[in-house]
Enzyme design. Structure first.
Site, PDB file in Angstrom:
ATOM      1  N   GLY A  22      -8.381  -7.110   4.500  1.00 30.64           N
ATOM      2  CA  GLY A  22      -9.202  -7.136   5.705  1.00 30.64           C
ATOM      3  C   GLY A  22      -8.589  -7.867   6.891  1.00 30.64           C
TER       4      GLY A  22
ATOM      5  CB  CYS B 117       7.791 -41.337 -14.721  1.00 30.86           C
ATOM      6  SG  CYS B 117       8.857 -42.573 -13.992  1.00 30.86           S
TER       7      CYS B 117
ATOM      8  NE  ARG C 247      -5.221   3.595   4.004  1.00 31.34           N
ATOM      9  CZ  ARG C 247      -5.246   3.811   2.692  1.00 31.34           C
ATOM     10  NH1 ARG C 247      -4.593   4.854   2.182  1.00 31.34           N
ATOM     11  NH2 ARG C 247      -5.901   2.999   1.905  1.00 31.34           N
TER      12      ARG C 247
ATOM     13  NE  ARG D 178       7.114 -49.509 -12.583  1.00 32.33           N
ATOM     14  CZ  ARG D 178       6.613 -48.866 -11.537  1.00 32.33           C
ATOM     15  NH1 ARG D 178       7.293 -47.877 -10.998  1.00 32.33           N
ATOM     16  NH2 ARG D 178       5.435 -49.185 -11.063  1.00 32.33           N
TER      17      ARG D 178
ATOM     18  CE  LYS E 123      -3.703  -0.448   2.580  1.00 28.75           C
ATOM     19  NZ  LYS E 123      -4.335  -0.593   3.910  1.00 28.75           N
TER      20      LYS E 123
ATOM     21  NE  ARG F 208      -5.481  -4.803  -3.697  1.00 33.46           N
ATOM     22  CZ  ARG F 208      -6.071  -4.790  -2.527  1.00 33.46           C
ATOM     23  NH1 ARG F 208      -5.368  -4.627  -1.435  1.00 33.46           N
ATOM     24  NH2 ARG F 208      -7.370  -4.953  -2.421  1.00 33.46           N
TER      25      ARG F 208
ATOM     26  CE1 TYR G 179       9.600 -39.037 -19.940  1.00 30.90           C
ATOM     27  CE2 TYR G 179      11.605 -39.048 -21.264  1.00 30.90           C
ATOM     28  CZ  TYR G 179      10.723 -39.692 -20.422  1.00 30.90           C
ATOM     29  OH  TYR G 179      10.945 -40.986 -20.056  1.00 30.90           O
TER      30      TYR G 179
ATOM     31  NE  ARG H 129       2.643 -46.187 -11.035  1.00 28.44           N
ATOM     32  CZ  ARG H 129       2.264 -44.953 -11.350  1.00 28.44           C
ATOM     33  NH1 ARG H 129       1.327 -44.759 -12.256  1.00 28.44           N
ATOM     34  NH2 ARG H 129       2.817 -43.918 -10.761  1.00 28.44           N
TER      35      ARG H 129
ATOM     36  CG  HIS I 166     -14.240 -10.042   4.199  1.00 30.66           C
ATOM     37  ND1 HIS I 166     -14.642 -11.317   4.513  1.00 30.66           N
ATOM     38  CD2 HIS I 166     -12.966  -9.928   4.630  1.00 30.66           C
ATOM     39  CE1 HIS I 166     -13.666 -11.940   5.136  1.00 30.66           C
ATOM     40  NE2 HIS I 166     -12.632 -11.120   5.223  1.00 30.66           N
TER      41      HIS I 166
ATOM     42  CB  SER J  21      12.563 -42.632 -16.468  1.00 33.76           C
ATOM     43  OG  SER J  21      11.441 -41.900 -16.023  1.00 33.76           O
TER      44      SER J  21
ATOM     45  CG  MET K 117      -2.870  -7.127   9.313  1.00 44.18           C
ATOM     46  SD  MET K 117      -1.162  -6.746   8.974  1.00 44.18           S
ATOM     47  CE  MET K 117      -1.256  -6.162   7.306  1.00 44.18           C
TER      48      MET K 117
ATOM     49  CB  THR L 221      10.441 -37.893  -7.903  1.00 43.36           C
ATOM     50  OG1 THR L 221       9.110 -38.021  -8.375  1.00 43.36           O
ATOM     51  CG2 THR L 221      11.278 -37.172  -8.916  1.00 43.36           C
ATOM     52  CG  ASN L 222       6.633 -42.026  -4.216  1.00 40.31           C
ATOM     53  OD1 ASN L 222       6.623 -41.164  -3.339  1.00 40.31           O
ATOM     54  ND2 ASN L 222       5.939 -43.144  -4.147  1.00 40.31           N
ATOM     55  CG  ASP L 223      10.453 -46.341  -4.972  1.00 37.87           C
ATOM     56  OD1 ASP L 223      10.312 -46.669  -3.774  1.00 37.87           O
ATOM     57  OD2 ASP L 223       9.806 -46.844  -5.912  1.00 37.87           O
TER      58      ASP L 223
HETATM   59  P1  ADP Z   1      -7.637  -2.125   3.874  1.00 40.39           P
HETATM   60  O1  ADP Z   1      -6.241  -2.536   3.655  1.00 40.39           O
HETATM   61  O2  ADP Z   1      -8.394  -3.037   4.769  1.00 40.39           O
HETATM   62  O3  ADP Z   1      -8.334  -1.789   2.583  1.00 40.39           O
HETATM   63  P2  ADP Z   1      -7.254   0.697   4.231  1.00 40.39           P
HETATM   64  O4  ADP Z   1      -6.067   1.171   4.978  1.00 40.39           O
HETATM   65  O5  ADP Z   1      -7.147   0.770   2.764  1.00 40.39           O
HETATM   66  O6  ADP Z   1      -7.585  -0.763   4.730  1.00 40.39           O
HETATM   67  O7  ADP Z   1      -8.470   1.583   4.759  1.00 40.39           O
HETATM   68  C1  ADP Z   1      -9.772   1.162   4.980  1.00 40.39           C
HETATM   69  C2  ADP Z   1     -10.747   2.108   4.289  1.00 40.39           C
HETATM   70  O8  ADP Z   1     -10.580   3.441   4.742  1.00 40.39           O
HETATM   71  C3  ADP Z   1     -10.547   2.122   2.806  1.00 40.39           C
HETATM   72  O9  ADP Z   1     -11.784   2.168   2.159  1.00 40.39           O
HETATM   73  C4  ADP Z   1      -9.803   3.388   2.561  1.00 40.39           C
HETATM   74  O10 ADP Z   1     -10.048   3.884   1.299  1.00 40.39           O
HETATM   75  C5  ADP Z   1     -10.332   4.302   3.667  1.00 40.39           C
HETATM   76  N1  ADP Z   1      -9.319   5.279   4.036  1.00 40.39           N
HETATM   77  C6  ADP Z   1      -8.088   5.021   4.484  1.00 40.39           C
HETATM   78  N2  ADP Z   1      -7.395   6.158   4.683  1.00 40.39           N
HETATM   79  C7  ADP Z   1      -8.212   7.175   4.368  1.00 40.39           C
HETATM   80  C8  ADP Z   1      -8.064   8.585   4.338  1.00 40.39           C
HETATM   81  N3  ADP Z   1      -6.916   9.184   4.682  1.00 40.39           N
HETATM   82  N4  ADP Z   1      -9.119   9.329   3.951  1.00 40.39           N
HETATM   83  C9  ADP Z   1     -10.278   8.727   3.620  1.00 40.39           C
HETATM   84  N5  ADP Z   1     -10.483   7.405   3.597  1.00 40.39           N
HETATM   85  C10 ADP Z   1      -9.464   6.613   3.978  1.00 40.39           C
HETATM   86 MG    MG Z   2       9.498 -46.765  -7.914  1.00 35.48          MG
HETATM   87 MG    MG Z   3      -7.716  -0.612   1.266  1.00 35.90          MG
END
Ligand code: ADP
Ligand code: MG
Ligand code: MG
Length: 924
Positions: free
Chosen positions: A100, A872, A91, A650, A22, A335, A892, A595, A452, A804, A102, A807-809
């Site tokens: 979700g 094999c 964050r 074999r 992030k 991302r 192969y 086999r 989620h 050949s 952390m 790998t198992n044995d």
């Molecule tokens: P997660 O990794 O669980 O998505 P985030 O750190 O991205 O957690 O934040 C959770 C929510 O809060 C997200 O929807 C994000 O866009 C919002 N958020 C985080 N920081 C800010 C900010 N500075 N202003 C407004 N919204 C925020």
């Molecule tokens: Mg064998």
């Molecule tokens: Mg986020």
């Protein structure tokens, strides 16, 4: 010097290790000049220090102070100021996305005084108190550890009292009262007041985020995703922007392409007048992104141009979070987005067609694992006998049938006793993770494709349908109700589906059915077995048909490229004509392992008994002679199915007593007969058998009389098999075919063993050749599955045309593990205490077993350059193994027929990686 703090403006996307995903991407967007609220990142270095020492480094306090001051100067506001407060979010964000798992706390800096300042600044009392109550709520839950339901219950009560349905309808007074109530809850639950000092709030929130790295659900997620436990998370401090400042504000999540199907075009969810958490939590039903165009055309246009820019910059599907504050767009996250298997193929192929990436890169962006997911069967759309309960949103593909369960614990319990379950929830939250893993599929009543449930299910490759708002889910009564409109031949009615009832969900279409639904082959399987035209023709109508055709084209493009690129051949392990034909249709270039032991079972068992019990050579020869035509027919079928391609047969490998009755059963039978004074030929035979079983009993059969040893000790057995192979070859040659049988000798440890078998084989080839008036020159080779064979492969090469690896044995004998004995007995303990990170039977142990392979290949090739090498073992389709064997220089790999396309794809990827011609993608 160690860096504990870095401003967004200083970093870049290359710094994921230090800044987390992030933070690195926020820095990159800042660098690109996109509208990112200013902020800074506390690095993973600080987290690792915290994990080691249980406290934050002392330098961090000072560095945070300096960074906050820089931020205050840039924004011309002060954290928690009475008049114009600067507010921030704290964050989490590790190198690999853990959606979700952390914590994040918004609105840090609000207190009893600054809430007034915020109200004045925004000219909006309601907004200020809404923000403050959110802070107390989130802070109370994540930092102070108060049960979130306590706050949620108060909020519900406030809505009931006001007679409104959603949070956004609550007024300023209600929000102020709620804030007061929330602060009382904090006092009641923790014995202390909600902290008013902004810096104290900030420091506590930072520690809470660091702590959230090691919550149980985060650890479980990392184990599943194979994310190391010691890399830690970064913490991002980001200036708040407000999506809850009225109807001209809002927040959303978007993708530059559809992450479920790969369809091009912007895609996402939008919530007016809300803060970020509301979208992901799925507590309010969102609008499609396109609705933003009507609400605010300018912001929408700007968002789209930013999204295009991001996709071009990252050269891949991007997933973003944004907020609109009174008409102004702010980017809060981006991302490279997670995607389903079909989307991965389609996006890679289409980005290649758009000349955004090369074909090599496109191939690196898909995996054999994803291809195997595409080969899963699907529901038969023509199955009429089922009730379609509802059609909701497809979130993650697949066809799942199972018993309804309504909570995570029940899901895990039922799954543990072998039941297939579908987890049905209003919405999921991170505490449901264990149940989601245990379930075949997940069905939620609320939330969009970015909820989620959807995000996590896609990550795990689990079938998922979301936003089924026709369902009235009651987790307490453990049932859901749904009104179903009249369908063909069926009247409208209400269905009550209870815990344990069977339902079927289709993650590709979003369909939810009552009861079991029959399945049919997937379009990709049709493509693989019957070709492109057949698969295109079989694709249905409409959008779904178009998606199917696009997917099939993508698989075709990438698999072709893999075939053109790969150096490794791909063969199959096949014992029957059916297996061989299936393997061939899936692209196998031969049979790497047949086999032969199953050919001695069933009705033929008595013949084997006669061979074993034969009193003299004549008796044995007679029994063997009866086996000959049967064996020959087996080989004819295989060679015909693989005409023109090598078939490596074999010779019999397991110890002979495996073909005799069980010692205990037989002893009991004999003892009973004796007691009853019975006699006759059957009793005599049992006596003889028992003697033979006793004679052949071995303490450790895996290391006993088996493989080539058996062939050399029991006269005539190998000779019979070799003769059957030679005659089958001769028959087919006479019929104008192109059979290519090869003889493979198992469990060779010494070159002399192979010389002896080879002498027999050459003699039989000469005999059969003379009988048929043709010349037979079949290749004879050895399986390398003992350490001594690997270490003396240069000598064994003298008598061998090919090698050949088994790998198992080889793994069993290198480790001194008997697989059947160790896996159940202590492997879980070995995994727990770190002796094994992954079972050597699941993925190849490159250090030990791999070293033997390397030695054998290098030394044997030096001694005899014409040798070919294959493998094999069971793990022939494993990507790690393919990469390794490609690097070692094998010719192969051979795997089960179903894995052949997977191995073709992985072999192509391995070749590209070896040549370094495509940039590896950060696929997690
Ligand atoms: P997660 O990794 O669980 O998505 P985030 O750190 O991205 O957690 O934040 C959770 C929510 O809060 C997200 O929807 C994000 O866009 C919002 N958020 C985080 N920081 C800010 C900010 N500075 N202003 C407004 N919204 C925020
Ligand atoms: Mg064998
Ligand atoms: Mg986020």
């Amino acid at each position: 010097m160690v860096t504990y703090v870095q401003d967004f403006a200083q970093g870049s996307m290359e710094q994921k290790d230090l800044l987390g995903g992030k933070g690195a991407n926020l820095a990159e967007m800042t660098r690109l000049g996109l509208p990112v609220p200013p902020g800074f990142t506390i690095t993973t270095e600080a987290c690792r220090y915290y994990l080691r020492n249980g406290k934050v480094p002392t330098d961090l306090r000072v560095e945070v102070t300096q960074a906050v001051r820089r931020l205050e100067a840039a924004m011309d506001r002060r954290l928690g100021d009475f008049h114009e407060p600067l507010l921030v979010s704290v964050r989490s964000g590790a190198k690999f996305s853990m959606p979700g798992m952390m914590e994040t706390v918004l609105n840090i800096g609000l207190n009893d005084a600054s809430v007034q300042g915020l109200a004045e600044l925004a000219g909006d009392e309601r907004f200020a108190w809404d923000s403050y109550r959110r802070l107390v709520q989130m802070f109370g839950k994540t930092v102070l550890g108060i049960d979130g339901d306590v706050f949620a219950a108060e909020l519900d009560a406030a809505k009931r009292a006001a007679g409104v349905a959603s949070d956004s309808e609550l007024g300023a007074d209600a929000m102020r009262a709620l804030t007061t109530r929330f602060k009382e809850i904090v006092k009641e639950q923790t014995g202390r007041d909600f902290p008013q000092h902004p810096r104290e709030q900030l420091d506590l929130a930072i520690v809470a985020v660091l702590e959230s790295w090691n919550t149980e659900r985060a650890m479980l997620y990392r184990r599943r995703e194979r994310i190391p436990h010691d890399i830690g998370t970064a913490v991002n401090i980001c200036t708040m922007v407000f999506g809850n400042l009225g109807e001209n504000s809002g927040t959303g999540v978007a993708f530059t392409r559809d992450p479920a199907t790969g369809r091009p075009g912007d895609y996402g969810d939008y919530l007016p007048n809300a803060q970020g958490e509301d979208v992901v939590a799925g507590i309010r039903n969102t609008l499609p992104l396109s609705a933003l165009e009507e609400i605010n055309a300018d912001a929408y246009a700007e968002l789209r141009s930013v999204m295009r820019r991001l996709e071009n910059h990252y050269r891949d599907l991007c997933d973003i979070e944004f907020t609109i504050e009174q008409g102004t767009l702010w980017m809060l996250q981006t991302r490279v987005g997670k995607r389903t298997a079909p989307a991965a193929f389609r996006i890679a192929a289409e980005l290649e067609r758009e000349h955004v990436i090369t074909l090599d890169e496109a191939l690196l962006r898909v995996s054999g694992e994803q291809l195997s997911q595409l080969m899963f069967p699907q529901f038969d759309p023509r199955a009429v006998d089922t009730v379609l309960l509802t059609r909701a949103m497809s979130a993650s593909p697949g066809a799942a049938v199972g018993h309804c369960v309504f909570d995570s614990e029940t899901a895990t319990e039922w799954a543990a006793r072998g039941e297939k379950v579908i987890l049905v929830r209003r919405e999921t939250n991170p505490d449901d993770l264990a149940g989601m893993i245990a379930a075949e599929g997940i069905l939620t009543a609320r939330g969009g494709k970015t909820s989620h449930a959807a995000v996590v299910a896609r990550g795990m490759g689990r079938t998922c349908v979301v936003g089924a708002d026709a369902l009235d889910v009651d987790p307490v009564a453990r049932e859901f109700r749904v009104r179903v409109r009249a369908q063909e031949g069926r009247e409208a009615s209400e269905y009550v589906v209870a815990e344990g009832d069977l339902i079927a969900i289709d993650g590709g279409t979003g369909d939810v059915y009552l009861g079991d639904v029959p399945v049919i082959p997937s379009p990709v399987t049709t493509y693989l077995t019957d070709g492109l035209d057949a698969a295109l023709a079989a694709a249905g109508e409409g959008d779904a048909g178009d998606d199917t055709r696009a997917l099939v084209h993508a698989v075709d493009l990438l698999l072709h490229h893999a075939d053109e690129t790969r150096r490794l051949g791909v063969e199959a392990n096949a014992d029957t004509g059916d297996d061989a034909r299936r393997a061939r249709s899936l692209g196998a270039e031969g049979i790497g392992l047949t086999r032969t032991e199953h050919m001695f079972l069933g009705e033929r068992r008595v013949l084997v008994e006669r061979v074993i019990l034969a009193g003299d050579d004549d008796a044995r020869d007679a029994a063997l002679a009866e086996l000959l035509p049967l064996q020959r027919a087996d080989f004819v079928e295989l060679l015909e199915a693989m005409d023109g391609l090598p078939v490596t047969i074999r010779l019999i490998d397991p110890p002979l007593h495996e073909f005799l009755p069980d010692l205990t059963d037989l002893s009991v039978r004999v003892a009973l007969a004796q007691e009853r004074g019975e006699s006759g030929p059957e009793v005599d035979r049992d006596h003889e058998l028992l003697a033979a079983v006793r004679r052949m009993h071995e303490a450790n059969p895996m290391l006993g009389l088996r493989g080539v040893r058996l062939g050399l000790v029991v006269p005539g057995l190998f000779a019979l098999q070799i003769r059957a192979i030679c005659e089958a070859q001769a028959d087919l040659l006479a019929a104008g075919k192109d059979p290519r049988a090869q003889i493979m000798v198992p469990l060779v440890a010494s070159v002399m063993e192979l010389h002896l078998v080879r002498d027999v084989a050459e003699q039989i080839m000469a005999e059969v050749g003379a009988e048929r008036g043709i010349e037979l020159a079949l290749e004879v080779g050895a399986m390398l599955e003992l350490p001594r064979a690997a270490l003396t492969a240069d000598r064994i090469a003298e008598a061998s045309d090919f090698f050949s690896f088994g790998t198992n044995d080889l793994t069993q004998t290198t480790w001194g593990f008997s697989r059947d004995d160790v896996e159940g007995a202590f492997f879980s303990q070995y995994a727990a205490n770190g002796v094994l990170t992954v079972s050597p039977f699941e993925s190849i142990d490159t250090r030990g077993v791999g070293r033997l392979v390397r030695i054998a290949v290098e030394e044997a090739r030096a001694a005899k350059p014409s040798l070919t090498f294959g493998v094999c073992g069971e793990h022939g389709g494993d990507p790690e193994l393919i990469r390794f064997f490609d690097a070692v220089g094998l010719d192969y790999v051979s795997c089960s027929p179903f894995r052949v396309p997977v191995a073709r794809l992985e072999a192509g990827r391995a070749a590209i990686e070896a040549a370094g011609s495509g940039k590896a993608s950060d696929s997690r």
